[in-house]
Design a protein around this motif. Structure first.
Motif, PDB file in Angstrom:
ATOM      1  N   GLY A   1       0.824  -1.309  -0.047  1.00 61.19           N
ATOM      2  CA  GLY A   1       0.070   0.458  -0.396  1.00 61.19           C
ATOM      3  C   GLY A   1       0.917   1.195   0.218  1.00 61.19           C
ATOM      4  N   LYS A   2       2.041   0.463  -0.212  1.00 64.73           N
ATOM      5  CA  LYS A   2       3.587   2.284  -0.345  1.00 64.73           C
ATOM      6  C   LYS A   2       3.913   2.489  -1.282  1.00 64.73           C
ATOM      7  N   THR A   3       4.039   3.500  -1.822  1.00 65.48           N
ATOM      8  CA  THR A   3       5.138   4.341  -3.156  1.00 65.48           C
ATOM      9  C   THR A   3       6.424   3.993  -2.386  1.00 65.48           C
ATOM     10  N   VAL A   4       7.106   3.295  -3.070  1.00 63.06           N
ATOM     11  CA  VAL A   4       8.321   2.812  -2.197  1.00 63.06           C
ATOM     12  C   VAL A   4       9.802   3.583  -3.330  1.00 63.06           C
ATOM     13  N   ALA A   5      10.669   4.192  -2.946  1.00 62.66           N
ATOM     14  CA  ALA A   5      11.535   5.048  -3.509  1.00 62.66           C
ATOM     15  C   ALA A   5      12.890   3.703  -3.585  1.00 62.66           C
ATOM     16  N   LEU A   6      13.710   2.938  -4.376  1.00 60.41           N
ATOM     17  CA  LEU A   6      14.490   2.036  -3.389  1.00 60.41           C
ATOM     18  C   LEU A   6      15.570   2.449  -4.301  1.00 60.41           C
ATOM     19  N   MET A   7      16.354   3.096  -3.807  1.00 60.66           N
ATOM     20  CA  MET A   7      18.231   2.926  -3.810  1.00 60.66           C
ATOM     21  C   MET A   7      19.012   1.869  -4.011  1.00 60.66           C
ATOM     22  N   LEU A   8      19.234   0.959  -5.016  1.00 61.91           N
ATOM     23  CA  LEU A   8      20.681   0.180  -4.380  1.00 61.91           C
ATOM     24  C   LEU A   8      21.824   0.772  -4.892  1.00 61.91           C
ATOM     25  N   TRP A   9      22.433   0.011  -3.858  1.00 60.77           N
ATOM     26  CA  TRP A   9      23.531   1.318  -4.128  1.00 60.77           C
ATOM     27  C   TRP A   9      25.096   0.530  -2.791  1.00 60.77           C
ATOM     28  N   VAL A  35       4.281  11.037   6.304  1.00 59.24           N
ATOM     29  CA  VAL A  35       3.905  10.231   5.024  1.00 59.24           C
ATOM     30  C   VAL A  35       3.404   8.976   5.188  1.00 59.24           C
ATOM     31  N   ASP A  36       2.188   8.179   5.754  1.00 61.27           N
ATOM     32  CA  ASP A  36       1.745   6.391   6.096  1.00 61.27           C
ATOM     33  C   ASP A  36       1.818   6.016   4.051  1.00 61.27           C
ATOM     34  N   ASP A  37       1.906   7.124   3.159  1.00 61.43           N
ATOM     35  CA  ASP A  37       1.873   6.301   2.084  1.00 61.43           C
ATOM     36  C   ASP A  37       3.169   6.000   1.126  1.00 61.43           C
ATOM     37  N   VAL A  38       4.555   6.798   1.129  1.00 64.20           N
ATOM     38  CA  VAL A  38       5.331   6.568   0.594  1.00 64.20           C
ATOM     39  C   VAL A  38       6.932   5.944   1.692  1.00 64.20           C
ATOM     40  N   ALA A  39       7.516   5.581   1.121  1.00 71.41           N
ATOM     41  CA  ALA A  39       8.380   5.222   1.774  1.00 71.41           C
ATOM     42  C   ALA A  39       9.862   4.920   0.486  1.00 71.41           C
ATOM     43  N   PRO A  85      24.612   3.876  -8.804  1.00 72.78           N
ATOM     44  CA  PRO A  85      23.495   3.336  -7.570  1.00 72.78           C
ATOM     45  C   PRO A  85      22.528   3.714  -8.771  1.00 72.78           C
ATOM     46  N   GLN A  86      20.986   2.667  -8.205  1.00 72.81           N
ATOM     47  CA  GLN A  86      20.143   2.619  -9.146  1.00 72.81           C
ATOM     48  C   GLN A  86      19.098   3.125  -8.468  1.00 72.81           C
ATOM     49  N   VAL A  87      18.314   3.912  -8.704  1.00 71.82           N
ATOM     50  CA  VAL A  87      17.209   4.508  -7.946  1.00 71.82           C
ATOM     51  C   VAL A  87      15.400   3.453  -9.051  1.00 71.82           C
ATOM     52  N   ILE A  88      15.270   2.709  -7.519  1.00 69.59           N
ATOM     53  CA  ILE A  88      13.381   2.289  -8.972  1.00 69.59           C
ATOM     54  C   ILE A  88      12.651   2.743  -7.536  1.00 69.59           C
ATOM     55  N   LEU A  89      11.393   2.549  -9.130  1.00 67.44           N
ATOM     56  CA  LEU A  89      10.082   2.745  -8.204  1.00 67.44           C
ATOM     57  C   LEU A  89       9.189   2.026  -7.779  1.00 67.44           C
ATOM     58  N   ILE A  90       8.451   1.937  -6.978  1.00 72.29           N
ATOM     59  CA  ILE A  90       7.239   0.314  -7.163  1.00 72.29           C
ATOM     60  C   ILE A  90       6.286   1.203  -6.758  1.00 72.29           C
ATOM     61  N   ASP A  91       5.081   0.826  -6.883  1.00 70.36           N
ATOM     62  CA  ASP A  91       3.530   1.614  -7.129  1.00 70.36           C
ATOM     63  C   ASP A  91       3.337   0.666  -6.010  1.00 70.36           C
ATOM     64  N   LYS A  92       2.368   1.530  -5.302  1.00 69.11           N
ATOM     65  CA  LYS A  92       1.123   1.126  -3.862  1.00 69.11           C
ATOM     66  C   LYS A  92       0.650  -0.207  -3.789  1.00 69.11           C
ATOM     67  N   THR A  93       0.756  -1.246  -5.681  1.00 62.89           N
ATOM     68  CA  THR A  93       0.755  -2.561  -5.575  1.00 62.89           C
ATOM     69  C   THR A  93       1.295  -3.525  -5.933  1.00 62.89           C
TER      70      THR A  93
END
Length: 115
Positions: A1-9, A35-39, A85-93
């Motif tokens: 249920g969160k939008t996730v900004a994931l950095m691989l580094w 904010v509870d909907d973003v990690a 680094p690589q930043v990946i965005l993952i949606d709420k699903t």
């Protein structure tokens, strides 16, 4: 249920690009604190032992959560990334939506939050 900004580094990468990504992720972590909907999170490559990663985190003033890969590049392989680094965005699903976020990370997060 969160939008996730994931950095691989990897902390051994002291390049301006890596430092810029860390600064951007620090800013995002600050902006979305509470904010509870973003990690905003990251995974450090598994080639460095956890105590070494901790030194990099302190050295580079990383303020967002950092996990250590359980095996060398295991998470990197699963996300099919060969660069750091690589930043990946993952949606709420839980679906990976973006691998290319340079210069538009905040805009993309806002878009994913609205969906």
């Amino acid at each position: 249920g969160k939008t996730v900004a994931l950095m691989l580094w990897a902390g051994f990468d002291q390049s301006p690009r890596n430092l810029q990504h860390i600064a951007e992720m620090n800013a995002l972590a600050s902006l979305y604190a509470g904010v509870d909907d973003v990690a905003v999170i990251s995974i450090h490559d598994g080639a460095t032992p956890p105590e070494g990663v901790e030194r990099y985190v302190q050295q580079m003033n990383v303020t967002f959560p950092v996990g250590c890969d359980s095996a060398e590049n295991e998470t990197f392989k699963r996300y099919r990334t060969g660069v750091v680094p690589q930043v990946i965005l993952i949606d709420k699903t839980g679906k990976v939506r973006f691998y290319q976020t340079d210069g538009r990370l905040l805009e993309l997060i806002k878009m994913l939050r609205r969906e």
